[in-house]
Motif scaffolding. Structure first.
Motif, PDB file in Angstrom:
ATOM      1  N   LYS A 161       0.832  -1.203   0.000  1.00 15.34           N
ATOM      2  CA  LYS A 161       0.000   0.000   0.000  1.00 15.34           C
ATOM      3  C   LYS A 161       0.866   1.252   0.000  1.00 15.34           C
ATOM      4  O   LYS A 161       1.763   1.404   0.838  1.00 15.34           O
ATOM      5  CB  LYS A 161      -0.925   0.012   1.217  1.00 15.34           C
ATOM      6  CG  LYS A 161      -1.868   1.211   1.271  1.00 15.34           C
ATOM      7  CD  LYS A 161      -2.778   1.144   2.488  1.00 15.34           C
ATOM      8  CE  LYS A 161      -3.727   2.342   2.529  1.00 15.34           C
ATOM      9  NZ  LYS A 161      -4.608   2.278   3.721  1.00 15.34           N
ATOM     10  N   ILE A 162       0.577   2.152  -0.935  1.00 16.05           N
ATOM     11  CA  ILE A 162       1.216   3.465  -0.952  1.00 16.05           C
ATOM     12  C   ILE A 162       0.360   4.412  -0.129  1.00 16.05           C
ATOM     13  O   ILE A 162      -0.805   4.644  -0.445  1.00 16.05           O
ATOM     14  CB  ILE A 162       1.385   3.993  -2.385  1.00 16.05           C
ATOM     15  CG1 ILE A 162       2.272   3.056  -3.202  1.00 16.05           C
ATOM     16  CG2 ILE A 162       1.985   5.396  -2.363  1.00 16.05           C
ATOM     17  CD1 ILE A 162       2.449   3.478  -4.656  1.00 16.05           C
ATOM     18  N   ILE A 163       0.930   4.973   0.925  1.00 14.69           N
ATOM     19  CA  ILE A 163       0.172   5.875   1.801  1.00 14.69           C
ATOM     20  C   ILE A 163       0.493   7.338   1.533  1.00 14.69           C
ATOM     21  O   ILE A 163      -0.220   8.235   2.011  1.00 14.69           O
ATOM     22  CB  ILE A 163       0.434   5.555   3.285  1.00 14.69           C
ATOM     23  CG1 ILE A 163       1.923   5.713   3.615  1.00 14.69           C
ATOM     24  CG2 ILE A 163      -0.055   4.146   3.621  1.00 14.69           C
ATOM     25  CD1 ILE A 163       2.239   5.602   5.094  1.00 14.69           C
ATOM     26  N   GLY A 164       1.562   7.604   0.786  1.00 16.68           N
ATOM     27  CA  GLY A 164       1.929   8.974   0.482  1.00 16.68           C
ATOM     28  C   GLY A 164       2.791   9.044  -0.758  1.00 16.68           C
ATOM     29  O   GLY A 164       3.497   8.096  -1.087  1.00 16.68           O
ATOM     30  N   VAL A 165       2.701  10.179  -1.454  1.00 18.61           N
ATOM     31  CA  VAL A 165       3.561  10.416  -2.607  1.00 18.61           C
ATOM     32  C   VAL A 165       4.125  11.825  -2.463  1.00 18.61           C
ATOM     33  O   VAL A 165       3.399  12.769  -2.140  1.00 18.61           O
ATOM     34  CB  VAL A 165       2.813  10.212  -3.942  1.00 18.61           C
ATOM     35  CG1 VAL A 165       1.593  11.106  -4.058  1.00 18.61           C
ATOM     36  CG2 VAL A 165       3.750  10.430  -5.123  1.00 18.61           C
ATOM     37  N   LYS A 166       5.429  11.947  -2.682  1.00 14.49           N
ATOM     38  CA  LYS A 166       6.124  13.204  -2.410  1.00 14.49           C
ATOM     39  C   LYS A 166       6.906  13.642  -3.652  1.00 14.49           C
ATOM     40  O   LYS A 166       8.124  13.510  -3.716  1.00 14.49           O
ATOM     41  CB  LYS A 166       7.047  13.014  -1.205  1.00 14.49           C
ATOM     42  CG  LYS A 166       7.549  14.299  -0.571  1.00 14.49           C
ATOM     43  CD  LYS A 166       8.032  14.052   0.849  1.00 14.49           C
ATOM     44  CE  LYS A 166       9.370  13.380   0.909  1.00 14.49           C
ATOM     45  NZ  LYS A 166      10.514  14.279   0.627  1.00 14.49           N
ATOM     46  N   PRO A 167       6.205  14.184  -4.663  1.00 13.71           N
ATOM     47  CA  PRO A 167       6.907  14.722  -5.832  1.00 13.71           C
ATOM     48  C   PRO A 167       7.375  16.150  -5.549  1.00 13.71           C
ATOM     49  O   PRO A 167       6.572  17.061  -5.413  1.00 13.71           O
ATOM     50  CB  PRO A 167       5.837  14.682  -6.929  1.00 13.71           C
ATOM     51  CG  PRO A 167       4.529  14.783  -6.194  1.00 13.71           C
ATOM     52  CD  PRO A 167       4.746  14.263  -4.807  1.00 13.71           C
TER      53      PRO A 167
END
Length: 308
Positions: A161-167
């Motif tokens: 599970k991806i809980i966050g994305v930080k681009p």
């Protein structure tokens, strides 16, 4: 860059020892010689640790996990994350979708193997800056949208599970370099750079938007493809107002607002691209403070319940 990397090698080793971070280098996550990653494991963090997949920037053509080892170390220390810092195939030798394929393959490898390093596969954040921000957002899209690409389907079907994305200061649309003519943060040099990036990574025949190469423009997926099929992870981004990528962050913020995706955007007045690496500057320190706070908050919000 190789000289700078060699010069900072000893400093990096000293900091890793000081910060009590173990590094495991050059593990293979795929069949290509460029499919390598390093693991940064903080010895002081509680297990299982939240996981960060970090994807370096460099216009899809430059840099490596070694040039960005300082950011990986900082994320392991400040965020208390198990960090996987990856290499991927670079343009112009390797064109789209090679970098996107590798980023997705790295995520799948991390999803399957992070537990053996003390990580929690149900708490993964994907991060990257510039071109790496494009790749990070693309991995999050692959996990949330039913896409036709075979490499995206594998991410969608992963049990992790991806809980966050930080681009960070992300370059979110490779096609249509001419759009920079209307970007107040762009000048003639930025326009030339945008054209070179598109030609190097897409080739001369694929520099205009199309459904075939939509994942090279992940912002267009959020703008044009409607609501995701699975809940989209929380988004964090930061950018300088003098950065070519400021407009892309504004588009990302608007798209998240329309789709109801939780998003945290930070704009730093009169800062240029990659300002966050100048650690002595006030805005750089402010960025890292907010980035660490996002990582810790996101991990805590999804922490496994303690058994009684």
């Amino acid at each position: 860059m190789k000289i700078a990397t060699a010069m900072t090698e000893q400093i990096s080793r000293a900091r890793l020892l000081r910060d009590n971070i173990e590094v495991i280098r050059n593990l293979s996550y795929g069949p290509h010689p460029f499919n390598k990653l390093d693991v940064y494991r903080p010895q002081f963090a509680a297990r299982p640790m939240p996981v960060l997949l970090y994807i370096h920037g460099g216009a899809f053509s430059l840099c490596s996990k070694d040039t960005h080892r300082g950011i990986a170390r900082a994320s392991a220390w400040g965020g208390q994350y198990l960090v996987f810092n990856i290499d991927y195939r670079l343009a112009p030798r390797f064109k789209f979708p090679c970098a996107h394929e590798d980023a997705c393959a790295a995520f799948n490898w991390v999803a399957e193997n992070c537990a053996s390093f003390g990580g929690d596969p149900q708490r993964i954040v994907v991060a990257g800056e510039s071109a790496g921000g494009n790749l990070a957002l693309s991995v999050a899209i692959a996990a949330s949208y039913k896409r036709p690409e075979s490499w995206a389907k594998k991410v969608y079907n992963a049990k992790a599970k991806i809980i966050g994305v930080k681009p960070i200061m992300p370059y979110l649309q490779v096609t249509n370099a001419a759009r920079q003519n209307n970007n107040p943060g762009a000048g003639w040099l930025a326009l030339r750079a945008a054209r070179d990036i598109a030609k190097a990574y897409l080739g001369s025949s694929l520099v205009q938007p199309s459904a075939l190469i939509m994942m090279a423009d992940p912002i267009r997926v959020l703008e044009e493809c409607g609501a995701p099929d699975k809940p989209f992870p929380a988004v964090f981004s930061g950018v300088g107002t003098w950065d070519l990528c400021c407009e892309d962050v504004q588009r990302l913020e608007a798209a998240c607002g329309r789709l109801g995706i939780p998003a945290e955007m930070h704009y730093y007045p009169r800062e240029i691209h990659a300002f966050h690496v100048f650690a002595w500057r006030e805005n750089s320190r402010l960025y890292w403070s907010k980035a660490f706070a996002f990582l810790r908050k996101t991990a805590a919000a999804h922490a496994p319940a303690l058994s009684v």
